[in-house]
Design a protein around this motif. Sequence first.
Motif, PDB file in Angstrom:
ATOM      1  N   CYS A  32      28.150  43.857  81.858  1.00  0.00           N
ATOM      2  CA  CYS A  32      28.637  44.892  82.086  1.00  0.00           C
ATOM      3  C   CYS A  32      28.136  45.861  80.473  1.00  0.00           C
ATOM      4  O   CYS A  32      28.498  45.234  79.332  1.00  0.00           O
ATOM      5  N   CYS A  35      31.753  47.041  78.161  1.00  0.00           N
ATOM      6  CA  CYS A  35      32.849  46.101  77.436  1.00  0.00           C
ATOM      7  C   CYS A  35      32.688  44.719  77.374  1.00  0.00           C
ATOM      8  O   CYS A  35      32.308  43.464  77.061  1.00  0.00           O
ATOM      9  N   CYS A  46      32.430  45.944  87.731  1.00  0.00           N
ATOM     10  CA  CYS A  46      32.886  45.612  86.085  1.00  0.00           C
ATOM     11  C   CYS A  46      34.198  45.206  86.995  1.00  0.00           C
ATOM     12  O   CYS A  46      34.544  45.870  86.983  1.00  0.00           O
ATOM     13  N   GLN A  48      36.210  43.781  85.249  1.00  0.00           N
ATOM     14  CA  GLN A  48      37.167  43.611  83.668  1.00  0.00           C
ATOM     15  C   GLN A  48      37.598  45.514  83.583  1.00  0.00           C
ATOM     16  O   GLN A  48      38.295  45.717  83.038  1.00  0.00           O
ATOM     17  N   CYS A  49      36.511  46.754  83.994  1.00  0.00           N
ATOM     18  CA  CYS A  49      37.274  48.032  83.022  1.00  0.00           C
ATOM     19  C   CYS A  49      36.492  48.322  84.063  1.00  0.00           C
ATOM     20  O   CYS A  49      36.002  49.783  84.452  1.00  0.00           O
TER      21      CYS A  49
HETATM   22 ZN    ZN Z   1      33.652  46.195  81.970  1.00  0.00          ZN
END
Ligand code: ZN
Length: 141
Positions: A32, A35, A46, A48-49
């Motif tokens: 990513c 992040c 992603c 995560q984000c």
């Molecule tokens: Zn990310």
Amino acid sequence: MAPSHKPIPRGDFDSQPFWDGCSAHELRLQRCARCAVFRHPPRPLCHQCGSSDHDWVKVDGRGSVYSWTIVRNQAHPALPAPYAIVVVELAEAPGIRMVANLLDASFEDIVAGMPVELVFEDLADGAGLPQFRPSPSADPS
Ligand code: ZN
């Protein structure tokens, strides 16, 4: 080594850079751009984000066995059983577990934490198939 006659992996919009790397005997993973979390298999966002921005990062493919299984039933003529499939945690890509065959190992010797390294098998059409084999050490130091 002459190319094998195994089925040829076909990439899609998200995974083609991964397979292009395999053809060049390089392990390229998505990371990513927002992040810096690695993601594999390749996908558009992603986890995560949620960002779609990413880079392709070359990693060396060293890691350790997280889990494994032995396939004893032949499902395809080009894949003679028995063979070992491992789930490997990659040293340079925290959080990534990659699934591939394990070559050059006795089934009895496979244990969790076993150091492995990536090798590529040349397939027809110039494709490369990532696989693991035992490594003397998963630690680069
Ligand atoms: Zn990310």
